[in-house]
Design an enzyme around this catalytic site. Structure first.
Site, short mmCIF file in Angstrom:
data_model
loop_
_atom_site.label_atom_id
_atom_site.label_comp_id
_atom_site.label_asym_id
_atom_site.label_seq_id
_atom_site.Cartn_x
_atom_site.Cartn_y
_atom_site.Cartn_z
N THR A 69 -5.55 1.61 1.88
CA THR A 69 -6.07 0.45 2.45
C THR A 69 -6.84 0.33 3.54
O THR A 69 -6.60 0.95 4.63
CB THR A 69 -4.72 -0.65 2.55
OG1 THR A 69 -4.07 -0.66 1.60
CG2 THR A 69 -5.45 -2.01 3.08
N GLU B 121 -9.43 -0.11 -1.29
CA GLU B 121 -8.54 1.10 -1.32
C GLU B 121 -9.50 2.40 -1.64
O GLU B 121 -10.49 2.13 -2.55
CB GLU B 121 -7.52 0.77 -2.32
CG GLU B 121 -5.98 0.29 -1.83
CD GLU B 121 -6.23 -1.30 -1.49
OE1 GLU B 121 -6.76 -1.98 -2.35
OE2 GLU B 121 -5.47 -1.53 -0.95
N GLU C 164 -0.55 -4.95 -5.64
CA GLU C 164 -0.41 -4.61 -4.14
C GLU C 164 0.99 -5.38 -4.07
O GLU C 164 1.77 -4.51 -3.16
CB GLU C 164 -1.59 -4.82 -3.12
CG GLU C 164 -0.89 -4.12 -1.87
CD GLU C 164 -1.97 -4.47 -0.83
OE1 GLU C 164 -2.43 -5.52 -0.69
OE2 GLU C 164 -2.46 -3.45 0.01
FE1 SF4 Z 1 -2.24 -6.54 5.92
FE2 SF4 Z 1 -1.28 -7.50 3.75
FE3 SF4 Z 1 -3.37 -5.91 3.31
FE4 SF4 Z 1 -1.14 -4.82 3.80
S1 SF4 Z 1 -1.84 -6.10 2.11
S2 SF4 Z 1 -2.73 -4.46 5.13
S3 SF4 Z 1 -0.09 -6.23 5.31
S4 SF4 Z 1 -3.23 -7.97 4.57
FE FE Z 2 -0.67 -3.02 1.52
#
Ligand code: SF4
Ligand code: FE
Length: 493
Positions: free
Chosen positions: A191, A258, A457
């Protein structure tokens, strides 16, 4: 250096020589690429938030290391209140972006590495914690974005690290030198990796003695020699390449990101190494990082959920169905599910406790329960949103048809756009375009490019459901509960 603004953050990325591959070619100007840009805007929102006076308390903090004001995304949580504020900040940003703003993985890694290095040093006499403190001050003072990189590709799940046919399927040390180490391998579905100034690499799972070379934690700049990234594509991503695309994108400004991050013999100097063969601490680091990130989802996903609930309510209103009792009930159900996730995020934070290093950790059981719910509730929220939106969400003509002035040679002599306007209108007084916009937003978040961040996710980010069940089993303390039952029922063994 003062806290960066979003614009300064974007400019700072231009100074890096990050190597990015996208759609089969090297992308020199990835910063301005239409597919990447929304994800950069999203990270920029984490920088801008720190400059909004009304959110200063959530978005900034005082460093326990330097005493200086820093962005909360590079803060080490020093109290339960800090943990709660983290979740509130994430919900707020989820509401503002309806996307993954990517910067939390770094924050979660900082907190996990900080406490783990302290305990590792206590046992092994190493000095990783001091090195890490210096690294943290550098990150905080320069307000850098860091990818907390954990997930290895893993290859054959039935085999351990060193049993893999290709030993690079887990990141490992390939050379130890007096001045540092050389590492090889990759981190998958990272990410915000391309948008990060730095990568803080951790092991992906516990490591046995025979796999010592895989027990490695280190930080490197994102443009280190030998490091490159391959962009992960998202559903409908090429809509972003259509000239003038706006309505059809659903969320034009923000998005997630990602990528696969490859380390092909990357050198790491000694002062940036935070674990180097201490395999008995790999599992602790993994559990702590995962715990923090499972807490995070009780904030960010809830914020995005708020926007989805709002969009579903608007879709009903524009279609004239908002007074129907079943619609009202569905909005109640969505709210109930969303606030349950928030309750978990707040609960695991309020029940947090100090680590030996002094920074605060979430309640592990509650954080895992939080994420386990996140593997389910967003799916139900999306299911209800699709129910309310109706089939038009996925059968509507394109934005180009709505905008087209091309006359259709029939009796009415209307343009293509006028025909679309006529037949996709909802209640009086609401422009058809507004109805389109809200439906395209829902399409994007339910099954378009934003579905990566909200749906899949929610399932796999911060560990797939089974990973939480293992932790819940470990933390659930069934033996103590059996004793409770015995005491009440008068069972004497
Ligand atoms: Fe932040 Fe949510 Fe993205 Fe993870 S999924 S990096 S917790 S915004
Ligand atoms: Fe995440």
């Amino acid at each position: 250096m003062a806290l960066m603004t979003g614009a300064q953050y974007i400019e700072s990325l231009r100074k890096l020589g990050t190597q990015v591959y996208l759609f089969g070619r090297k992308e020199p100007n990835w910063i301005d690429h239409p597919i990447v840009k929304p994800s950069i805007n999203c990270v920029a929102a984490t920088y801008d938030l720190a400059h909004e006076p009304e959110h200063e308390d959530l978005a900034t903090a005082t460093s326990n290391l330097s005493g200086r004001k820093i962005n909360r995304f590079s803060h080490l949580h020093m109290s339960q209140d800090d943990l709660v504020k983290k979740v509130k900040m994430q919900r707020l940003l989820g509401r503002k972006t309806a996307s993954c703003f990517q910067r939390c993985v770094g924050m979660d890694a900082f907190n996990a590495v900080y406490s783990t290095t302290y305990e590792c040093d206590q046992k092994h006499g190493t000095s990783y914690h001091e090195s890490f403190k210096k690294y943290m001050i550098y990150i905080q003072d320069n307000d850098l974005m860091v990818d907390g990189a954990m997930t290895d590709p893993k290859g054959d799940r039935g085999k351990s690290h060193s049993q893999q046919t290709d030993p690079d399927l887990f990141v490992r040390i390939v050379e130890r030198r007096p001045d540092g180490i050389v590492v090889r391998g990759a981190k998958a579905h990272q990410t915000g990796s391309i948008n990060s100034h730095e990568h803080l690499v951790m092991p992906t799972q516990s490591v046995g003695e025979g796999d010592k070379d895989y027990a490695v934690c280190f930080a490197v700049p994102s443009d280190s020699p030998g490091l490159f990234m391959i962009y992960g594509r998202q559903a409908s991503d090429t809509r972003k390449l259509e000239p003038g695309a706006d309505v059809d994108l659903g969320n034009k400004k923000f998005g997630g990101q990602e990528a696969l991050v490859v380390f092909d013999n990357v050198f790491v100097p000694n002062h940036r190494i935070f674990m180097c063969g201490e395999y008995d601490f790999a599992g602790m680091l993994v559990e702590r990082f995962a715990g923090y990130h499972r807490q995070s989802y009780g904030g960010c996903k809830v914020g995005v959920g708020d926007v989805i609930i709002g969009a579903a309510a608007l879709a009903a209103e524009y279609g004239g169905a908002d007074k129907a009792s079943h619609i009202k009930d569905k909005l109640i159900e969505m709210t109930h599910l969303n606030e349950t996730l928030y309750s978990c995020g707040i609960a695991c934070s309020s029940e947090g406790c100090p680590t030996a290093a002094g920074n605060y950790q979430i309640d592990m059981l509650l954080a895992n329960v939080c994420k386990q719910n996140v593997t389910r509730f967003p799916y139900e929220i999306v299911r209800i949103a699709e129910d309310i939106a109706g089939g038009l969400m996925v059968t509507m003509p394109s934005e180009l048809d709505f905008k087209s002035e091309l006359k259709v040679p029939t009796a009415s002599n209307l343009s293509l756009g006028e025909w679309c306007d006529k037949f996709f209108a909802g209640v009086d007084g609401v422009p058809t375009e507004n109805r389109m916009r809200v439906l395209r937003f829902l399409e994007n978040i339910c099954l378009g490019s934003a579905a990566v961040g909200y749906r899949t996710e929610s399932m796999h980010g911060a560990g797939s459901p089974q990973a939480q069940r293992i932790m819940i089993a470990r933390q659930g303390d069934i033996e103590a509960k059996k004793q409770l039952a015995k005491d009440i029922a008068g069972i004497k063994e």
